[in-house]
Scaffold this motif. Structure first.
Motif: not given
Length: 461
Positions: A79-80, A82, A84-87, A149, A153
């Protein structure tokens, strides 16, 4: 073995579903869809199943709490990280977010999550006056997942960029490049990064689009499909031979238990090209064997590309895809892949059996259990195997045995020639005594007799 055991059945469900769909019988379409979707649910959730299964297996008491924490750890990381969260950082990053993090849900993350959860669970025994043990495990798991995470990242985009560079470098190397790609493909399976590498050659990331061009018939005949064809001899023949060799090298006490796994894995690989169930069962037990498997895969893909034996696939290199793909315009001598497959069957079988035996390598069914009793107060599995051999020798060999069964404390053996029975050797190996009648010979072993009988059954007397 827990997470791996469910995958062959899922692959078979998908294979049967695809076969029914291609049969052209409309009344079977609904059943085909059910089988495909059911199998696909399991295969597509392989990373999550690994997270749960690894955490459960590695917990010191096979705890359901550890399994739940494996799932929790996996969900936090995926989730972290994903898309959408990184974009939201896309403008400041030098890589393509959707491609770099679009495949973060992979087997490597699943296994890593399971390991972190199992480690956290083992920390519950550390005493503290502030938190209950179960809640403490939850806190540890969450903290480790967040820290992991952060590391991923930073590291994950670097790995993605490296793979893109490698793909670009070997793109113009022809058949040799195809072989190098296939070798790296298998090496990256344990990390789940092979999907990234596949996308470079199979899809239109750097202009190759091998699968799309093959099925559309828009490529170059004899070239398009070379990143796919060489997998058929491996997945339809090599992996089957690998399963056979491993089964035959199992400890005799494990053969009966392991046979369904090896048979289902071999069938799944042959029909659907799904090899992960068998590969994940030994890649960490015996890395040397897995590297050899990766090398042979590279050689097969190089060989097929060099000789222009071409057949593509839509899902994976199994028999079902071969039937569908071998009649397309881009196919070139696809039948020769069966000849090549026969060659690799022999190579795989000989090499795997030789290396397992010569170097005493650990593979499924050969795990070291010398410190684990076969049953409480009983004999180690290897000792039971030796005991069974001595019993057969003492009875004049397997050819002299007509029938064998057991009661509560004794083995009842019917022999062709009772004069060949020699009790002296059997007594030295643990027998308490024997009774000889006209019909049979009864050997007294006491409470261990059932375990001994189970081993003797594997000799197919």
């Amino acid at each position: 073995m827990l997470p791996i055991a469910v995958f062959p059945a899922a692959a078979l469900l998908m294979g049967i579903g695809y076969a029914l769909e291609e049969s052209g019988m409309e009344n079977l379409y609904f059943m085909a869809m059910i089988l495909q979707k059911t199998g696909n649910v399991i295969i597509s959730q392989m990373p999550m199943i690994f997270a749960i299964g690894v955490a459960y297996e590695l917990s010191d008491d096979k705890s359901g709490l550890a399994a739940c924490n494996g799932l929790l750890c996996f969900l936090i990381i995926t989730s972290l990280l994903s898309v959408s969260n990184v974009s939201f950082l896309e403008d400041t990053l030098s890589f393509r977010v959707d491609e770099a993090f679009g495949n973060i849900n992979n087997q490597f993350i699943g296994i890593l999550s399971g390991l972190l959860a199992a480690f956290s669970y083992r920390r519950k025994h550390v005493s503290t006056n502030y938190l209950p043990a179960d809640f403490r495990v939850l806190v540890y798991t969450s903290i480790f997942a967040m820290l992991c995470s952060i590391v991923l990242y930073i590291v994950w985009p670097l790995i993605f960029t490296l793979l893109i560079s490698i793909g670009t470098m070997i793109k113009d190397m022809g058949p040799l490049g195809a072989g190098i790609y296939a070798f790296l493909n298998r090496l990256l399976v344990p990390l789940g990064l092979h999907h990234m590498l596949n996308s470079i050659f199979w899809f239109d990331v750097i202009g190759i689009n091998d699968i799309g061009n093959y099925w559309a018939g828009t490529g170059i005949r004899g070239v398009t499909g070379m990143y796919q064809a060489g997998y058929y001899p491996i997945m339809m023949f090599g992996v089957v031979a690998m399963a056979l060799a491993m089964y035959q090298c199992c400890f005799i006490t494990r053969k009966k238990k392991m046979k369904p796994f090896f048979v289902s894995s071999a069938i799944a690989s042959f029909l659907t090209g799904v090899t992960e169930p068998l590969e994940f069962s030994f890649m960490f037990l015996s890395p040397l064997l897995y590297v050899m498997h990766a090398l042979l895969t590279g050689i097969s893909v190089f060989m097929a590309a060099s000789l222009q034996y071409i057949a593509g696939f839509s899902f994976s290199a199994g028999a079902i895809d071969f039937v569908l793909a071998s009649s397309l315009p881009m196919a070139v001598k696809p039948y020769m892949l069966f000849v090549q497959g026969g060659l690799f069957f022999v190579i795989y079988y000989v090499l795997f059996r030789l290396m397992i035996k010569k170097f005493d390598l650990c593979t499924p069914g050969r795990e070291n259990d010398q410190n684990e009793p076969f049953q409480e107060g009983s004999i180690a599995a290897e000792d039971l195997n030796e005991m069974a051999k001595v019993i057969i020798e003492g009875c004049g060999g397997a050819e002299n045995i007509i029938a064998i069964h057991s009661c509560i404390t004794r083995l009842h053996i019917t022999l062709k020639d009772q004069d060949k029975f020699v009790f002296k050797r059997i007594r030295q190996n643990g027998a308490a005594g024997y009774l000889k009648t006209k019909e049979e010979i009864q050997i007294v072993y006491g409470a261990h007799v059932d375990a001994i009988m189970d081993v003797l059954k594997n000799y197919q007397l």
